[in-house]
Design a protein around this motif. Sequence first.
Motif, PDB file in Angstrom:
ATOM      1  N   THR A  73     -42.077  67.609 -76.214  1.00 57.99           N
ATOM      2  CA  THR A  73     -43.212  67.393 -75.304  1.00 57.99           C
ATOM      3  C   THR A  73     -42.768  67.539 -73.852  1.00 57.99           C
ATOM      4  O   THR A  73     -43.419  68.221 -73.053  1.00 57.99           O
ATOM      5  CB  THR A  73     -43.821  66.006 -75.532  1.00 57.99           C
ATOM      6  OG1 THR A  73     -44.317  65.917 -76.864  1.00 57.99           O
ATOM      7  CG2 THR A  73     -44.967  65.742 -74.558  1.00 57.99           C
ATOM      8  N   ALA A  74     -41.646  66.915 -73.511  1.00 56.96           N
ATOM      9  CA  ALA A  74     -41.165  66.969 -72.127  1.00 56.96           C
ATOM     10  C   ALA A  74     -40.752  68.369 -71.720  1.00 56.96           C
ATOM     11  O   ALA A  74     -40.921  68.768 -70.561  1.00 56.96           O
ATOM     12  CB  ALA A  74     -39.992  66.006 -71.951  1.00 56.96           C
ATOM     13  N   ASP A  85     -43.904  59.951 -73.208  1.00 57.18           N
ATOM     14  CA  ASP A  85     -44.311  61.207 -72.572  1.00 57.18           C
ATOM     15  C   ASP A  85     -45.811  61.460 -72.700  1.00 57.18           C
ATOM     16  O   ASP A  85     -46.488  61.800 -71.719  1.00 57.18           O
ATOM     17  CB  ASP A  85     -43.536  62.391 -73.172  1.00 57.18           C
ATOM     18  CG  ASP A  85     -42.116  62.478 -72.656  1.00 57.18           C
ATOM     19  OD1 ASP A  85     -41.827  61.888 -71.596  1.00 57.18           O
ATOM     20  OD2 ASP A  85     -41.283  63.129 -73.313  1.00 57.18           O
ATOM     21  N   ALA A 125     -37.772  64.920 -80.293  1.00 57.11           N
ATOM     22  CA  ALA A 125     -38.267  63.944 -79.319  1.00 57.11           C
ATOM     23  C   ALA A 125     -38.456  64.546 -77.930  1.00 57.11           C
ATOM     24  O   ALA A 125     -39.224  64.021 -77.118  1.00 57.11           O
ATOM     25  CB  ALA A 125     -37.308  62.754 -79.242  1.00 57.11           C
ATOM     26  N   TYR A 126     -37.751  65.656 -77.639  1.00 55.86           N
ATOM     27  CA  TYR A 126     -37.790  66.249 -76.301  1.00 55.86           C
ATOM     28  C   TYR A 126     -38.799  67.387 -76.167  1.00 55.86           C
ATOM     29  O   TYR A 126     -38.968  67.934 -75.076  1.00 55.86           O
ATOM     30  CB  TYR A 126     -36.396  66.775 -75.929  1.00 55.86           C
ATOM     31  CG  TYR A 126     -35.385  65.687 -75.680  1.00 55.86           C
ATOM     32  CD1 TYR A 126     -35.101  65.248 -74.390  1.00 55.86           C
ATOM     33  CD2 TYR A 126     -34.696  65.089 -76.727  1.00 55.86           C
ATOM     34  CE1 TYR A 126     -34.174  64.245 -74.160  1.00 55.86           C
ATOM     35  CE2 TYR A 126     -33.771  64.080 -76.510  1.00 55.86           C
ATOM     36  CZ  TYR A 126     -33.520  63.668 -75.231  1.00 55.86           C
ATOM     37  OH  TYR A 126     -32.606  62.677 -74.997  1.00 55.86           O
ATOM     38  N   ALA A 143     -41.115  64.229 -65.729  1.00 53.57           N
ATOM     39  CA  ALA A 143     -40.316  63.749 -66.860  1.00 53.57           C
ATOM     40  C   ALA A 143     -38.851  63.785 -66.450  1.00 53.57           C
ATOM     41  O   ALA A 143     -38.383  64.796 -65.911  1.00 53.57           O
ATOM     42  CB  ALA A 143     -40.542  64.621 -68.087  1.00 53.57           C
ATOM     43  N   PRO A 158     -30.491  67.020 -74.621  1.00 58.66           N
ATOM     44  CA  PRO A 158     -31.625  67.136 -75.534  1.00 58.66           C
ATOM     45  C   PRO A 158     -31.425  68.063 -76.731  1.00 58.66           C
ATOM     46  O   PRO A 158     -32.347  68.280 -77.509  1.00 58.66           O
ATOM     47  CB  PRO A 158     -32.716  67.706 -74.619  1.00 58.66           C
ATOM     48  CG  PRO A 158     -31.973  68.592 -73.674  1.00 58.66           C
ATOM     49  CD  PRO A 158     -30.647  67.894 -73.436  1.00 58.66           C
ATOM     50  N   ILE A 192     -34.982  63.663 -67.795  1.00 59.49           N
ATOM     51  CA  ILE A 192     -34.148  63.834 -68.986  1.00 59.49           C
ATOM     52  C   ILE A 192     -32.796  63.179 -68.712  1.00 59.49           C
ATOM     53  O   ILE A 192     -31.970  63.715 -67.979  1.00 59.49           O
ATOM     54  CB  ILE A 192     -33.965  65.326 -69.331  1.00 59.49           C
ATOM     55  CG1 ILE A 192     -35.316  66.045 -69.410  1.00 59.49           C
ATOM     56  CG2 ILE A 192     -33.186  65.472 -70.634  1.00 59.49           C
ATOM     57  CD1 ILE A 192     -36.244  65.525 -70.488  1.00 59.49           C
ATOM     58  N   ARG A 244     -38.755  57.759 -70.769  1.00 61.43           N
ATOM     59  CA  ARG A 244     -38.505  57.680 -72.209  1.00 61.43           C
ATOM     60  C   ARG A 244     -39.427  58.642 -72.946  1.00 61.43           C
ATOM     61  O   ARG A 244     -40.623  58.695 -72.674  1.00 61.43           O
ATOM     62  CB  ARG A 244     -38.716  56.252 -72.715  1.00 61.43           C
ATOM     63  CG  ARG A 244     -37.569  55.332 -72.331  1.00 61.43           C
ATOM     64  CD  ARG A 244     -37.389  54.224 -73.344  1.00 61.43           C
ATOM     65  NE  ARG A 244     -36.142  53.502 -73.122  1.00 61.43           N
ATOM     66  CZ  ARG A 244     -34.976  53.834 -73.650  1.00 61.43           C
ATOM     67  NH1 ARG A 244     -34.889  54.889 -74.433  1.00 61.43           N
ATOM     68  NH2 ARG A 244     -33.898  53.115 -73.412  1.00 61.43           N
ATOM     69  N   ARG A 245     -38.838  59.357 -73.889  1.00 60.38           N
ATOM     70  CA  ARG A 245     -39.608  60.370 -74.613  1.00 60.38           C
ATOM     71  C   ARG A 245     -40.722  59.739 -75.443  1.00 60.38           C
ATOM     72  O   ARG A 245     -41.715  60.397 -75.755  1.00 60.38           O
ATOM     73  CB  ARG A 245     -38.671  61.196 -75.502  1.00 60.38           C
ATOM     74  CG  ARG A 245     -37.465  61.785 -74.763  1.00 60.38           C
ATOM     75  CD  ARG A 245     -37.848  62.920 -73.786  1.00 60.38           C
ATOM     76  NE  ARG A 245     -38.656  62.573 -72.662  1.00 60.38           N
ATOM     77  CZ  ARG A 245     -38.202  62.113 -71.491  1.00 60.38           C
ATOM     78  NH1 ARG A 245     -36.920  61.913 -71.315  1.00 60.38           N
ATOM     79  NH2 ARG A 245     -39.032  61.877 -70.492  1.00 60.38           N
ATOM     80  N   THR A 246     -40.591  58.471 -75.791  1.00 57.41           N
ATOM     81  CA  THR A 246     -41.647  57.779 -76.525  1.00 57.41           C
ATOM     82  C   THR A 246     -42.913  57.612 -75.691  1.00 57.41           C
ATOM     83  O   THR A 246     -43.987  57.351 -76.234  1.00 57.41           O
ATOM     84  CB  THR A 246     -41.165  56.387 -76.969  1.00 57.41           C
ATOM     85  OG1 THR A 246     -40.641  55.691 -75.829  1.00 57.41           O
ATOM     86  CG2 THR A 246     -40.095  56.501 -78.044  1.00 57.41           C
ATOM     87  N   SER A 284     -41.971  59.691 -66.352  1.00 59.34           N
ATOM     88  CA  SER A 284     -41.696  59.289 -67.729  1.00 59.34           C
ATOM     89  C   SER A 284     -40.196  59.374 -67.970  1.00 59.34           C
ATOM     90  O   SER A 284     -39.615  60.463 -67.918  1.00 59.34           O
ATOM     91  CB  SER A 284     -42.447  60.196 -68.712  1.00 59.34           C
ATOM     92  OG  SER A 284     -42.166  59.811 -70.034  1.00 59.34           O
TER      93      SER A 284
END
Length: 494
Positions: A267-268, A230, A264-265, A244, A250, A246, A226-228, A224
Motif C-alpha cells: 500500500t505504501a 496506511d 505489508a509494504y 508514508a 521492505p 519507511i 506503521r504499515r498497519t 503514516s
Amino acid sequence: MIYLTGENVFTFNSGTEFSQFERLDLFKRQGKTAKLLLRNYNRLLAKDIATHKLDPTTVLNMYDYFQEAVGLQRKKCPLRLLKSMALKDHHIVGIDNNTSELRYQGNLIGKIAVMPETVGLVGDITYFDRMGHTIFKEYWDWRGFRSMVETYHPDGSIATQQFLKPTGEIALEITHMYLDGKILPTSYKLIAYRGKDYVFDTQDQLYTFFLNEINALEPGVFISDRRTLDNCVLNVINAKQKLAYIHSVPFVDDKKPQKGILPAYRTALTVGNFDQVIFPTKAEANTVLQVFESKLNVAVAPDSWVKVATSPKVLPKQKVLIYVGRIAEDKNITDLLKCFKAMYLQDATLRFKLQGYFSNTDYQTKLQQLVSELHLQDAVEFLPYQNEPKLYQDATLFLNASPSEGFGMNMLESMAHGVPIVTYAIDYTENNLVKNDINGYNVKNKTPKLLAKKALELLGDSENYHKLSKGALKTATKYDAKAFSAAWDLVVSE
C-alpha cells in the motif's frame, strides 16, 4: 499541524515509536505544532507518556478522545476507598502486595489486582458467580477512573467491552462474537457521540473516523509510520499531505530486492497512494525506484536526531562493549555472544552489556542458556529496557550483528557519544552510516570470529581508536537537530 499516526506508546517500544518521539520533540523545538494520534486502548498511557518524558499535550489517544478523558489529571484511587463498593457489606482481604480478595457474607465474589507500580491503588476487579466463573471485569485507568468493563461468554471468552467516560457514562461498546470458529470483535459502537450513534465493523474504521474528526477541527499533514495504519491515513478527507515513512527494509529478500516487496509494504509503495514516501537513506529510496522501475514520489529524511558529545573518547583500561536495541532473533544476538566469547578468550577483562527488551521469554531463556554454556556469566550482563545515556558514556565499542537495518538508530546514538562501531556489513548502513576507518568497521564475511577479530584489532590500537571516536562524533553531527530540521523542512509543508 503535523499529525503522526501510531498504534500506541508501549511500555516496550520499537525504533518506530522512538522515531516518532524524536520528531515530536524537535517539531516542538522548531515551533511547529505536531501531535501523535494513537489507535490502541491503553489504560496505562498516562504513565507511559511520563516514562518516556513526552509532552502529554502532544499525544492524543483515540479512546481517550471518545471517552472525554483528554487532559484528565491523575487522582489516586486506593482500592480500600472505592466509592462504588459498599464496604459495610463487602470485605477486602489482602492476599499479598499485588492481590486482594473481595468477599460478601464470607463468600469469594471477586479479586482485586493492584495497579502496576503502585501501592494499594486499584488496577482491575474480577467478579465471580457462585460457581467461581468470571462474569465481568472492571479495568481502572492510571489516572484513577473506571475505564473499561468486560463481560464474558460461557466459555470464558470476551463478549462485550464497554469503555467509560470519567463520569461513568458509556462512550463506546465493542461486541465480540464467533467468526469462522473464533471469538473476534465484530462491532464497534460509538454511543451518543455529538448526539448520534455510529457503528463500525473494525477498529481501523473507527480510527479512520477519529482521524477525520481531528482533521476537520484542524486540517494538517498526516504521516503514516506503521504499515498497519496506511489505509487509515489514506482515507483521511482533505488532509494537506499524506506521507508514508519507511523505517525498515521492505524487501522479501534483503539481499535480492528484485524478488519483491513484502505484502505489508504494498500500500505504501504503490504509486499514487501517498503524496510522498520517505526513506531514511537515499540508497534505499534508489533501490526501490530502480529495481521496481517505480515512479514513486520519494523523499529522504532521517528517522531520528541526536545530541552530539563534545569530546572524543580515549581508549580506557576497562573496556566495555555494548549492544542496545531489541533483543530478538532477527537481531542475531547469538552471534554477538559468540563474538564476545572469542574476544573474551583473548582478554578476560572485557565486559559486554546488552540493553533492551527480549522479544519473548523463550528467546530470553535461550540466550541465558547460551551465556552459561559459553561460561560468560561474570562478563555478560543483560540490562533492562530504559533510556540510559550513561551506558553510552561508559561504553568503549558498539557491536552489531543484525542482518538488516533500514538505518541503525542505535548505532547513530552510540556515535553521538563518540563510541565507534564494529558491525556486520549491512545494506543501507554500510557507507551511509558506518564507514570503514572513519567511525568503525563493516565486516563483510559475517561470522562471529571475524567480527571479534576486527573488534580486537580496534581495541588494541589506542591511536586508531581515538581517531575513530572523532570520526563517530563527526558523522553524528550530520544527524543533529539542525540537519534533521533542514531535511524535514523539505518534506513537510504545513
